[in-house]
Every structure is written in C-alpha cells, then in structure tokens.
Design a protein around this motif. Sequence first.
Motif, short mmCIF file in Angstrom:
data_model
loop_
_atom_site.label_atom_id
_atom_site.label_comp_id
_atom_site.label_asym_id
_atom_site.label_seq_id
_atom_site.Cartn_x
_atom_site.Cartn_y
_atom_site.Cartn_z
N LEU A 1 0.83 -1.20 0.00
CA LEU A 1 0.00 0.00 0.00
C LEU A 1 0.87 1.26 0.00
CD1 LEU A 1 -2.84 1.21 0.10
CD2 LEU A 1 -2.69 1.11 2.60
N ALA A 2 1.93 1.26 0.79
CA ALA A 2 2.82 2.42 0.84
C ALA A 2 3.43 2.69 -0.54
CB ALA A 2 3.91 2.21 1.87
N LYS A 3 3.85 1.64 -1.20
CA LYS A 3 4.44 1.79 -2.53
C LYS A 3 3.39 2.32 -3.52
CE LYS A 3 6.82 -0.61 -6.21
NZ LYS A 3 7.03 -1.85 -6.89
N ALA A 4 2.19 1.76 -3.46
CA ALA A 4 1.13 2.18 -4.39
C ALA A 4 0.72 3.63 -4.16
CB ALA A 4 -0.08 1.25 -4.25
N VAL A 5 0.61 4.05 -2.89
CA VAL A 5 0.24 5.43 -2.58
C VAL A 5 1.34 6.38 -3.03
CG1 VAL A 5 -0.21 7.07 -0.71
CG2 VAL A 5 -1.33 4.84 -0.70
N ASP A 6 2.60 5.99 -2.82
CA ASP A 6 3.72 6.82 -3.25
C ASP A 6 3.73 6.99 -4.76
OD1 ASP A 6 6.10 8.32 -2.76
OD2 ASP A 6 7.26 6.59 -3.48
N GLU A 7 3.50 5.90 -5.49
CA GLU A 7 3.45 5.97 -6.96
C GLU A 7 2.27 6.82 -7.42
OE1 GLU A 7 3.40 1.91 -8.26
OE2 GLU A 7 5.54 1.65 -7.91
N PHE A 8 1.13 6.70 -6.74
CA PHE A 8 -0.04 7.48 -7.12
C PHE A 8 0.19 8.97 -6.84
CE2 PHE A 8 -4.41 9.10 -6.33
CZ PHE A 8 -4.86 8.98 -7.63
N ALA A 9 0.86 9.28 -5.74
CA ALA A 9 1.18 10.68 -5.43
C ALA A 9 2.09 11.27 -6.50
CB ALA A 9 1.82 10.79 -4.05
N ALA A 10 3.06 10.48 -6.95
CA ALA A 10 3.94 10.94 -8.03
C ALA A 10 3.15 11.14 -9.32
CB ALA A 10 5.07 9.94 -8.25
N TYR A 11 2.21 10.24 -9.59
CA TYR A 11 1.36 10.35 -10.78
C TYR A 11 0.54 11.64 -10.73
CZ TYR A 11 -2.52 9.38 -13.97
OH TYR A 11 -3.46 9.47 -14.95
N VAL A 12 -0.05 11.92 -9.58
CA VAL A 12 -0.86 13.14 -9.42
C VAL A 12 0.02 14.37 -9.61
CG1 VAL A 12 -2.21 14.52 -7.78
CG2 VAL A 12 -2.64 12.07 -8.01
N ASP A 13 1.22 14.37 -9.02
CA ASP A 13 2.13 15.51 -9.17
C ASP A 13 2.52 15.72 -10.63
OD1 ASP A 13 2.15 16.13 -6.48
OD2 ASP A 13 3.98 15.00 -6.06
N ASN A 14 2.80 14.63 -11.34
CA ASN A 14 3.23 14.73 -12.73
C ASN A 14 2.10 15.15 -13.67
OD1 ASN A 14 5.83 14.00 -12.06
ND2 ASN A 14 5.47 11.83 -12.46
N ASN A 15 0.85 14.92 -13.29
CA ASN A 15 -0.29 15.20 -14.16
C ASN A 15 -1.20 16.29 -13.61
OD1 ASN A 15 -0.01 13.11 -16.36
ND2 ASN A 15 0.14 11.85 -14.52
#
Length: 169
Positions: free
Chosen positions: A72-86
């Motif tokens: 979950l931590a990895k998925a949330v971190d990746e999603f946060a990066a996705y939101v920042d990039n988009n």
Amino acid sequence: MRIEQLLQTTRGLQGPEREELLKNIERVKWFLWHGNVFRADETLNRLLEDIADVRENQRKAGLPTSVVFKKLAKAVDEFAAYVDNNTGAIVNYGKRYRCGERISTGSVESAVNQMIARRFVKKQQMHWTPRGAHLLLQVRTQVLNDELRASFERWYPRFDAQAQEPLAA
C-alpha cells in the motif's frame, strides 16, 4: 482505476487503522473529482505518513511488518507521483457535471481500443505504425468532437468556399 486499486488493497488490511485509511483514500478521490489537486496531494502525503507510522509501530512492537502495508505504501507513493506529474491535466469533473458537460470518455476510449485492436492484431495483413495510429486517433477525436471541419478550414482557407460552390449538372 488507481484509486480503486488503493481501496482494494486497503480493504485487505486488518486492524483499527483500516477505516481511517479507507476514509482518506475516499477523500483523495473526492478532491481529484472536484479538481482540487492541492488538497489531494496533502491528503496523499498524510496517508503516506500514517502508513509509515503504522509500519514503525509494528516494528517497535516486534511484529513482522505487514506485506500489505508495504504494498500500500508503494502504491500510494506511486499514485502521489502520478498526481504531481499530471497536475495540469486533472479535470474538475464536478464542475463539468454541474455545467452539463460530458464527463465520460467511454465512447471515445471504446472507439480507440476497437481501432487499435483491429490494426495491431498480428494476423492482419496490414499493420499500423504507432505514429499512424496516433494520427488516426487525432482525426477520429476531431470527428467525434465536431472539430474536423474547423481544422480543415484553418489548414485550407478556401475549403469552406469550395464546399459551398454549386456543382454543374
């Protein structure tokens, strides 16, 4: 879809923190639906901190760290990066819905998937290059949005005049 995956992963957790994590993921979903990227990013960072705290408490208690929390931590971190990039591409669907505008791209995505699947199948005699597929999708999108005529008129200034000329019998 990414938020649904986060929710599914969180539902697999055991413990008192599960409900709070689910509530925060739902808040992120709501913020993104309404185009509030700043609040969504804040909530995602808080979520990462909460997950880190739970993992640290597990470690201090001598419990083995949960694989689900790590995932979950990895998925949330990746999603946060996705939101920042988009950030610039995130649409305020709530506002569009209230204005009566289209909020679903399902019909367009279906047409895209249909065309790509048809042409990229290996047993077809003719295949498209990725560039050719991209160009076709641009034209198809303009047709669906009723923008193709305007593009032609911009590219060929006499296009509209030629269309209006009567044909000789």
